[in-house]
Design an enzyme around this catalytic site. Structure first.
Site, PDB file in Angstrom:
ATOM      1  N   ASP A 191       0.814  -1.212   0.000  1.00 40.38           N
ATOM      2  CA  ASP A 191       0.000   0.000   0.000  1.00 40.38           C
ATOM      3  C   ASP A 191       0.847   1.260   0.000  1.00 40.38           C
ATOM      4  O   ASP A 191       2.068   1.216   0.191  1.00 40.38           O
ATOM      5  CB  ASP A 191      -0.959  -0.002   1.210  1.00 40.38           C
ATOM      6  CG  ASP A 191      -0.337  -0.587   2.471  1.00 40.38           C
ATOM      7  OD1 ASP A 191       0.903  -0.554   2.601  1.00 40.38           O
ATOM      8  OD2 ASP A 191      -1.075  -1.090   3.314  1.00 40.38           O
ATOM      9  N   ASN A 249      -7.806  -3.426  14.012  1.00 38.72           N
ATOM     10  CA  ASN A 249      -9.187  -3.676  13.592  1.00 38.72           C
ATOM     11  C   ASN A 249      -9.273  -4.850  12.604  1.00 38.72           C
ATOM     12  O   ASN A 249     -10.299  -5.058  11.979  1.00 38.72           O
ATOM     13  CB  ASN A 249      -9.794  -2.417  12.954  1.00 38.72           C
ATOM     14  CG  ASN A 249      -9.060  -1.991  11.694  1.00 38.72           C
ATOM     15  OD1 ASN A 249      -8.138  -2.680  11.238  1.00 38.72           O
ATOM     16  ND2 ASN A 249      -9.452  -0.873  11.110  1.00 38.72           N
ATOM     17  N   GLU A 293      -9.765  -2.278   4.888  1.00 38.71           N
ATOM     18  CA  GLU A 293     -10.385  -1.961   6.169  1.00 38.71           C
ATOM     19  C   GLU A 293     -11.690  -2.754   6.332  1.00 38.71           C
ATOM     20  O   GLU A 293     -12.279  -3.204   5.334  1.00 38.71           O
ATOM     21  CB  GLU A 293     -10.695  -0.460   6.227  1.00 38.71           C
ATOM     22  CG  GLU A 293      -9.459   0.440   6.170  1.00 38.71           C
ATOM     23  CD  GLU A 293      -8.680   0.495   7.493  1.00 38.71           C
ATOM     24  OE1 GLU A 293      -8.701  -0.492   8.251  1.00 38.71           O
ATOM     25  OE2 GLU A 293      -8.028   1.514   7.742  1.00 38.71           O
TER      26      GLU A 293
HETATM   27  C1  F6R Z   1       1.325  -1.728   6.175  1.00 41.65           C
HETATM   28  C2  F6R Z   1       0.054  -2.407   6.217  1.00 41.65           C
HETATM   29  C3  F6R Z   1      -0.768  -2.503   7.468  1.00 41.65           C
HETATM   30  C4  F6R Z   1       0.042  -2.853   8.711  1.00 41.65           C
HETATM   31  C5  F6R Z   1      -0.855  -2.836   9.948  1.00 41.65           C
HETATM   32  C6  F6R Z   1      -0.082  -3.076  11.211  1.00 41.65           C
HETATM   33  O1  F6R Z   1       1.856  -1.786   4.878  1.00 41.65           O
HETATM   34  O2  F6R Z   1      -0.344  -2.871   5.226  1.00 41.65           O
HETATM   35  O3  F6R Z   1      -1.769  -3.474   7.274  1.00 41.65           O
HETATM   36  O4  F6R Z   1       0.624  -4.114   8.566  1.00 41.65           O
HETATM   37  O5  F6R Z   1      -1.507  -1.609  10.049  1.00 41.65           O
HETATM   38  O6  F6R Z   1       0.751  -1.986  11.443  1.00 41.65           O
HETATM   39  P1  F6R Z   1       1.870  -2.029  12.556  1.00 41.65           P
HETATM   40  O7  F6R Z   1       2.853  -3.053  12.130  1.00 41.65           O
HETATM   41  O8  F6R Z   1       2.476  -0.643  12.558  1.00 41.65           O
HETATM   42  O9  F6R Z   1       1.189  -2.381  13.839  1.00 41.65           O
END
Ligand code: F6R
Length: 290
Positions: free
Chosen positions: A76, A170, A177
């Site tokens: 992303d 979440n 999402e």
């Molecule tokens: C990042 C991504 C997100 C993260 C998720 C967890 O490229 O795709 O799905 O893997 O938000 O984020 P952290 O590792 O910061 O807790």
């Protein structure tokens, strides 16, 4: 420490802490690159994989890892930050992995947000403000085209050999999402408010966190031959439990991983604390009608 099999082919490995999780994940990536030097790796940003990337960098510095033939595709990218912005995911990857393993930019791919759109600072689901010389419709058309190009690229690479994932509190994967449906293709998304709050730690204030992003869809993630999901910390425990012990539902996007034939989850003790019984008790996925 404990390895269990459950939920179709989800393979769970619980380790003591972040350090151990990172070591195991790096070992798997190392094995993947050793077995297939021109592997296509799907990569994630965020705090979770930073330790894994550090270990890979150490292996590279020790002369044990040759990354010159791999290709990477990231999950992303934020909308509204230029590619060179310190908090763009491209900058993140450069700093945390690419520079450290000598990977040239032409082997690393992200959803390509046209430069003319990179000035947009704020946007809502129906409008984008701060764009010069573009109508909203032109912007949306350009974004949709960027998403299509990313899926085309993924197809041309034949999907990924290994997709590394974190998980949102979440239950999001990439920036898929929670919602009413799983979205197959690369798409733009309004970030959930709790996602923006979780990511505010990287910005000087929550107002600076982009409201929108472009993410690989579930189809792109499923193009992976193998998926490796990492989770650490108690704040991920409920999301992991919902993803792997509950029904498959778009309200918990990671739950769809129960349908992928080759998923490994590496969780530290805190993140995996609610998984133990659920994984061994349940063998087949169940579904919740959205
Ligand atoms: C990042 C991504 C997100 C993260 C998720 C967890 O490229 O795709 O799905 O893997 O938000 O984020 P952290 O590792 O910061 O807790």
């Amino acid at each position: 420490r404990s390895v269990s099999r459950g939920l179709g082919d989800v393979y769970k490995r619980q380790v003591k802490n972040y350090e151990k999780m990172s070591e195991k994940a790096a070992a798997l990536l190392f094995a993947q690159i050793t077995l297939k030097p021109d592997a296509v790796l799907g990569l994630a940003t965020g705090s979770t994989p930073v330790g894994t990337y550090r270990k890979l960098t150490e292996l590279y510095r020790a002369g044990r890892l040759d990354c010159s033939h791999i290709t990477t595709v990231n999950l992303d990218e934020y909308l509204g930050l230029s590619a060179g912005h310190p908090q763009s995911y491209r900058s993140f990857m450069r700093k945390n992995l690419f520079d450290g393993i000598g990977l040239s930019a032409d082997r690393t791919f992200f959803p390509e947000i046209p430069e003319s759109l990179s000035d947009c600072r704020k946007n809502t689901s129906t409008s984008i403000v701060g764009i010069r010389n573009e109508t909203i419709q032109d912007v949306e058309t350009a974004l949709a085209e960027a998403c299509r190009r990313y899926d085309k690229l993924l197809r041309s690479l034949g999907g990924t050999d290994l997709q590394l994932l974190g998980i949102g509190r979440n239950g999001h994967i990439g920036f898929n999402e929670p919602g009413d449906t799983f979205i197959r293709n690369t798409h733009t998304v309004m970030l959930a408010e709790n996602t923006r709050q979780a990511n505010a730690r990287f910005f000087s204030s929550i107002d600076d966190v982009p409201t929108r992003a472009c993410t690989m869809g579930i189809g792109g993630i499923f193009s992976a031959k193998k998926i490796l999901l990492l989770a650490n910390g108690a704040q991920k425990a409920q999301a992991l439990q919902a993803a792997f012990c509950g029904p498959v539902t778009p309200q918990v996007p990671a739950s769809i991983l129960q349908l992928h034939p080759d998923v490994t989850v590496i969780a530290d003790e805190a993140a995996g604390q609610l998984l133990a019984d659920g994984l061994s008790a349940r063998r087949k996925p169940t579904f919740a009608v959205p």
